[in-house]
Write a protein that holds these residues in place. Sequence first.
Motif, short mmCIF file in Angstrom:
data_model
loop_
_atom_site.label_atom_id
_atom_site.label_comp_id
_atom_site.label_asym_id
_atom_site.label_seq_id
_atom_site.Cartn_x
_atom_site.Cartn_y
_atom_site.Cartn_z
N ASN A 167 0.78 -1.16 -0.15
CA ASN A 167 -0.01 0.01 -0.23
C ASN A 167 0.84 1.21 0.15
N TRP A 168 1.96 1.14 -0.16
CA TRP A 168 3.07 2.23 -0.22
C TRP A 168 2.88 3.04 -1.31
N GLU A 169 2.54 4.28 -1.19
CA GLU A 169 2.41 5.36 -2.44
C GLU A 169 3.54 6.07 -2.75
N GLY A 170 4.59 5.93 -1.96
CA GLY A 170 5.87 6.73 -1.94
C GLY A 170 6.72 6.42 -3.63
N GLY A 171 7.75 7.01 -3.48
CA GLY A 171 8.45 6.80 -4.82
C GLY A 171 10.29 6.60 -4.40
N VAL A 172 10.74 6.58 -5.20
CA VAL A 172 12.32 6.49 -5.18
C VAL A 172 12.89 7.48 -6.16
N GLY A 173 14.03 8.00 -5.98
CA GLY A 173 14.87 8.80 -7.03
C GLY A 173 15.31 7.99 -7.81
N MET A 174 16.22 8.47 -8.60
CA MET A 174 16.97 7.86 -9.54
C MET A 174 18.07 6.81 -8.86
N VAL A 175 18.07 5.63 -9.11
CA VAL A 175 18.98 4.57 -8.58
C VAL A 175 20.10 4.23 -9.49
N GLY A 176 21.18 4.25 -9.19
CA GLY A 176 22.45 3.78 -10.09
C GLY A 176 23.37 3.10 -9.40
N PRO A 177 24.33 2.38 -10.17
CA PRO A 177 25.35 1.92 -9.68
C PRO A 177 26.25 2.54 -8.77
N GLY A 178 27.13 2.10 -7.66
CA GLY A 178 28.14 2.80 -7.09
C GLY A 178 27.77 3.51 -6.00
N ARG A 179 28.74 4.23 -5.55
CA ARG A 179 28.75 5.37 -4.62
C ARG A 179 28.04 6.54 -4.65
N PRO A 180 27.03 7.10 -3.92
CA PRO A 180 26.52 8.36 -4.37
C PRO A 180 27.58 9.39 -4.61
N ARG A 181 27.43 10.21 -5.43
CA ARG A 181 28.61 11.26 -5.79
C ARG A 181 28.37 12.39 -4.61
N ILE A 182 29.69 12.88 -4.43
CA ILE A 182 29.76 14.01 -3.29
C ILE A 182 30.19 15.42 -4.05
N HIS A 183 30.25 15.37 -5.23
CA HIS A 183 30.69 16.61 -5.90
C HIS A 183 29.54 16.61 -7.06
N ASP A 184 29.41 17.73 -7.61
CA ASP A 184 28.47 18.11 -8.86
C ASP A 184 29.36 17.93 -10.12
N GLU A 185 30.42 17.64 -10.29
CA GLU A 185 31.08 17.22 -11.50
C GLU A 185 31.68 15.83 -11.60
N GLU A 186 32.15 15.39 -12.79
CA GLU A 186 32.37 14.18 -12.81
C GLU A 186 33.77 14.14 -12.44
N MET A 187 34.09 12.84 -11.76
CA MET A 187 35.23 12.56 -11.21
C MET A 187 36.23 11.72 -12.14
N GLU A 188 37.46 11.72 -11.93
CA GLU A 188 38.55 11.14 -12.93
C GLU A 188 39.46 10.27 -11.77
N THR A 189 39.88 9.19 -12.24
CA THR A 189 40.37 8.19 -11.44
C THR A 189 41.97 8.45 -11.92
N ILE A 190 42.89 8.38 -10.90
CA ILE A 190 44.21 8.63 -11.26
C ILE A 190 44.93 7.26 -10.53
N SER A 191 45.98 6.98 -11.20
CA SER A 191 47.13 6.06 -10.39
C SER A 191 48.44 6.37 -10.64
N PHE A 192 49.17 6.06 -9.73
CA PHE A 192 50.76 6.45 -9.71
C PHE A 192 51.40 5.50 -8.74
N ARG A 193 52.67 5.59 -8.85
CA ARG A 193 53.51 4.73 -8.21
C ARG A 193 54.17 5.69 -6.83
N LEU A 194 54.27 4.94 -5.81
CA LEU A 194 55.04 5.55 -4.85
C LEU A 194 56.00 4.53 -4.12
N THR A 195 56.87 4.71 -3.43
CA THR A 195 57.88 3.87 -2.73
C THR A 195 56.94 3.49 -1.53
N LYS A 196 57.62 2.24 -0.93
CA LYS A 196 56.87 1.30 -0.01
C LYS A 196 57.00 2.48 1.34
#
Length: 87
Positions: A39-68
């Motif tokens: 009997n629930w008449e509520g709704g849900v917002g957009m559901v998407g994979p992954g964590r919710p965004r914490i910024h309004d712009e697209e994020m980029e992934t970077i990787s680099f090597r560091l010493t131990k």
Amino acid sequence: MGGTWSYKEEITNRGEINELFGVTDEQLDHMSEEYESGNWEGGVGMVGPGRPRIHDEEMETISFRLTKSRMNTIDARAKRNGETRSQ
């Protein structure tokens, strides 16, 4: 608790979570009864994979090597602050 919630704060009990979202256990029980009975008449917002965004712009992934030794320093500092190395 009071004030604005930060993702770095640790929420440790149900009362704090309820306060954060502005609900009571009774309200949640009522909502779950409606949903479970169909009997629930509520709704849900957009559901998407992954964590919710914490910024309004697209994020980029970077990787680099560091010493131990540098990674050990980063990990130790993160542990002292109750974080992970990626935070």
